[in-house]
Structure formats: structure tokens, C-alpha cells
Design an enzyme around this catalytic site. Structure first.
Site, PDB file in Angstrom:
ATOM      1  CG  MET A  30      -1.882  -1.180   1.173  1.00  0.00           C
ATOM      2  SD  MET A  30      -3.455  -0.831   1.926  1.00  0.00           S
ATOM      3  CE  MET A  30      -2.971  -0.545   3.611  1.00  0.00           C
ATOM      4  CG  HIS A  34       8.170  -0.163   6.433  1.00  0.00           C
ATOM      5  ND1 HIS A  34       8.323  -1.527   6.432  1.00  0.00           N
ATOM      6  CD2 HIS A  34       6.838   0.057   6.620  1.00  0.00           C
ATOM      7  CE1 HIS A  34       7.158  -2.110   6.637  1.00  0.00           C
ATOM      8  NE2 HIS A  34       6.222  -1.167   6.741  1.00  0.00           N
ATOM      9  N   GLY A  36      10.537  -3.465   5.984  1.00  0.00           N
ATOM     10  CA  GLY A  36       9.741  -4.695   5.929  1.00  0.00           C
ATOM     11  C   GLY A  36       9.315  -4.999   4.497  1.00  0.00           C
ATOM     12  CG  HIS A  37       6.573  -2.359   2.521  1.00  0.00           C
ATOM     13  ND1 HIS A  37       6.571  -1.202   3.269  1.00  0.00           N
ATOM     14  CD2 HIS A  37       5.300  -2.813   2.548  1.00  0.00           C
ATOM     15  CE1 HIS A  37       5.348  -0.966   3.713  1.00  0.00           C
ATOM     16  NE2 HIS A  37       4.557  -1.930   3.304  1.00  0.00           N
ATOM     17  CE  LYS A 151       3.557  -4.840  11.713  1.00  0.00           C
ATOM     18  NZ  LYS A 151       2.313  -4.449  11.156  1.00  0.00           N
ATOM     19  CB  SER A 187       3.931  -0.676  11.040  1.00  0.00           C
ATOM     20  OG  SER A 187       2.670  -0.171  10.666  1.00  0.00           O
TER      21      SER A 187
HETATM   22  P1  AMP Z   1       1.192  -3.115   3.489  1.00  0.00           P
HETATM   23  O1  AMP Z   1       1.816  -2.075   2.625  1.00  0.00           O
HETATM   24  O2  AMP Z   1       1.092  -2.725   4.913  1.00  0.00           O
HETATM   25  O3  AMP Z   1      -0.087  -3.670   2.900  1.00  0.00           O
HETATM   26  O4  AMP Z   1       2.214  -4.347   3.484  1.00  0.00           O
HETATM   27  C1  AMP Z   1       2.641  -4.929   2.285  1.00  0.00           C
HETATM   28  C2  AMP Z   1       3.391  -6.203   2.597  1.00  0.00           C
HETATM   29  O5  AMP Z   1       4.515  -5.921   3.419  1.00  0.00           O
HETATM   30  C3  AMP Z   1       2.533  -7.218   3.373  1.00  0.00           C
HETATM   31  O6  AMP Z   1       2.792  -8.524   2.881  1.00  0.00           O
HETATM   32  C4  AMP Z   1       3.042  -7.041   4.784  1.00  0.00           C
HETATM   33  O7  AMP Z   1       2.873  -8.191   5.585  1.00  0.00           O
HETATM   34  C5  AMP Z   1       4.504  -6.772   4.550  1.00  0.00           C
HETATM   35  N1  AMP Z   1       5.108  -6.109   5.717  1.00  0.00           N
HETATM   36  C6  AMP Z   1       4.664  -4.989   6.349  1.00  0.00           C
HETATM   37  N2  AMP Z   1       5.442  -4.714   7.417  1.00  0.00           N
HETATM   38  C7  AMP Z   1       6.382  -5.688   7.471  1.00  0.00           C
HETATM   39  C8  AMP Z   1       7.488  -5.964   8.347  1.00  0.00           C
HETATM   40  N3  AMP Z   1       7.765  -5.187   9.406  1.00  0.00           N
HETATM   41  N4  AMP Z   1       8.237  -7.057   8.103  1.00  0.00           N
HETATM   42  C9  AMP Z   1       7.975  -7.859   7.033  1.00  0.00           C
HETATM   43  N5  AMP Z   1       6.959  -7.651   6.163  1.00  0.00           N
HETATM   44  C10 AMP Z   1       6.169  -6.577   6.376  1.00  0.00           C
END
Ligand code: AMP
Length: 284
Positions: A30, A34, A36-37, A151, A187
């Protein structure tokens, strides 16, 4: 790195790679990226020849009154980060492309069972948003493999279920949760925290560690451990949304005889809702 904005464009790029015999990986995001992504993009390189990442702030993830309007939007910076992580294609679709009949008028993908647990209890709209957008993205990108972070553990399980239930020929790969030095999981929503809240935020991870240590002995009492975790979160001034011990595949409440248990929690710190989890192998 190529930037593509249309569904047609991303599908053509993916199919062109596949025609050459290349494997295509997909990371759905989305935006507001960071570490994690980016770890998922790096991991994707090990599983495919071409890595495609979406940057799409999906409106149907959010209910009325949630943080859709203030969620950080930084597409140029996201593209810079994706390129640095080795992504080949950033797909940045406009909302009108994803929801041509309008948000609210779209086909809904509803996966009742798993979506009713954990986050689904307090955010009942949420997993319908997840399954709807992920299926739409899968149809556009046609990936061989898709990567999701642990996560968002429930999201990972729901997406595995989606692929299984619809017999989609897509391998789902999980990436480990990437954390700050003090344990707080990266996050996009961490940017909402004030300095004072940020200092208290690791309590969620600490509560998971507390449970992890307590769960290893076979004699552990699950209810007591979950209560201790809730207290730890509460004593840091956070309001517990839920804290539960669940089975890693069914998300049913874990039982004392389960060898692997997931401890998962969500809590409000001021106006910010944080989630985190750890998987605990009790046989170790
Ligand atoms: P989002 O942009 O929040 O929808 O996340 C996109 C992807 O990144 C999803 O598969 C999340 O699980 C993953 N993600 C978000 N935060 C982390 C993190 N701290 N460590 C690993 N993967 C993450």
C-alpha cells in the site's frame, strides 16, 4: 526500474517475461514503504527472475473513520526505495483502474471463515478488502509467486486460503517480520506515533516475547500467559484490541497440545493501531 500505471501494461510486461521462460514474483503493498516491504522485494529475487511490486493504497482496506485520508502517500520515494531493493517493475495503478465501477460498486471477494478471527473481529470490513484487492492484483499481474510478510500473519493465512480455495497457480512465500532494534515491527503506521508513544510502542513486542518464553514449557497455561501479555501492553498505556494464542493454519484458539502456536496482538497507542505476532515452536 520501470514504472507502470495500467493493468494492461503490467499484465503485458508479466506475460512477456513468462513467454521468455522467466518466473515472475509479486509483492503487494500500500506504499509508504519501509524495510519490511523491501525485505520482501529482496526475498522475491531469490524466487523469480522478474520482481513486480504494487504501490496501491487500497480504499477498501479502510472503514469509514479509519486512517485512509491520513495514510502516508509518497509514490516517488517508494519507487526510489523499490529500485534500490532490486525491484524490476513498480505498478502504481489509479483507484479508477482497480475499481472501474467505483469503490463500493465492485465485485467483493469474501472469505468468511478466516476473516472472522483476530483483526476481523474489530475490523470486519478488512479482510474482504484484502481478498478483493489481492485477487484483482493477481489477475492483473499473473505472478508465479507472491510474497507476504509474517508481520500481517492473518493476512498471510487468508491469502494462502484464497489461493487454495480458488486453485490459483501461485506459490505463496512468507517473509519474516523485520523489526527496529528495540523490537518494534516496521509499519507504515509507525509514522503516526509521537516521540513519547514511539518510546512505549515496543511493549507489544515485549508482550509477545513474554508469551514465547512462557510457552516453551509443556506445562504452560495459555490463558494465564495471554492475560500477562494483556497486562504488559496495558501497563505501557496501550489499549488492547485483542491478544490471542492461535493455531498457525486454522487461526482457531490454540490448545495446550499444539506444537506450534502463534501469539498475535493488536493494541491502540493513542490513535494508532499496532499489530504484531510471533510464531512459537514449542518442541524446541
Ligand atoms: P502493506 O503495505 O502494509 O499492505 O504491506 C505490504 C506487505 O509488506 C505485506 O505482505 C506485509 O505483511 C509486509 N510487511 C509490512 N510490514 C512488514 C514488516 N515489518 N516485516 C515484514 N513484512 C512486512
Amino acid at each position: 526500474m520501470e514504472r507502470i500505471y495500467t493493468i494492461d501494461g503490467v499484465r503485458k510486461a508479466s506475460l512477456a517475461a513468462k513467454t521468455k521462460g522467466q518466473r515472475v514474483a509479486f509483492v503487494s503493498t500500500m506504499g509508504a514503504l519501509h524495510k519490511g516491504h523491501l525485505s520482501l522485494v529482496t526475498l522475491a529475487r531469490d524466487h523469480a527472475d522478474v520482481v513486480i511490486a504494487s504501490v496501491f493504497l487500497n480504499p477498501t482496506h479502510f472503514a469509514e473513520g479509519e486512517d485512509y485520508d491520513r495514510y502516508p502517500r509518497q509514490a516517488d520515494e517508494d519507487c526510489r526505495l523499490l529500485e534500490g531493493a532490486g525491484c524490476d517493475i513498480a505498478w502504481i495503478p489509479p483507484v479508477e483502474d482497480i475499481y472501474p465501477f467505483g469503490v463500493g460498486e465492485h465485485v467483493r471477494v469474501h472469505f468468511d471463515r478466516l476473516g472472522a478471527y483476530l483483526c476481523g473481529k474489530t475490523r470486519p470490513h478488512f479482510f474482504e478488502g484484502v481478498t478483493t484487492i489481492v485477487l484483482k492484483e493477481f489477475i492483473a499481474v499473473v505472478p508465479d509467486v507472491a510474497l507476504f510478510g509474517e508481520k500481517d500473519f492473518q493476512q498471510l493465512v487468508v491469502c494462502r486460503g484464497l489461493v487454495k480455495d480458488l486453485s490459483l497457480p501461485i506459490e505463496i512465500v512468507a517473509g519474516p517480520t523485520i523489526r527496529e532494534d528495540d523490537g518494534l515491527a516496521f509499519s507504515s503506521r509507525n509514522t503516526y506515533l509521537t516521540a513519547e508513544e514511539r518510546a512505549r510502542a515496543p511493549a507489544l513486542f515485549q508482550s509477545l516475547q513474554l508469551v514465547k518464553q512462557g510457552l516453551i514449557p509443556q506445562t504452560a497455561n495459555f490463558a494465564d500467559l495471554a492475560n500477562a501479555a494483556r497486562q504488559k501492553i496495558g501497563s505501557a498505556g496501550m489499549t488492547v484490541d485483542y491478544f490471542e494464542l492461535v493455531h498457525p493454519e486454522t487461526l482457531d484458539p490454540a490448545t495446550e497440545s499444539d506444537p506450534v502456536v502463534v501469539a498475535a496482538g493488536a493494541a491502540f497507542l493513542g490513535a494508532t493501531r499496532l499489530i504484531d505476532n510471533v510464531t512459537i515452536d514449542r518442541s524446541l
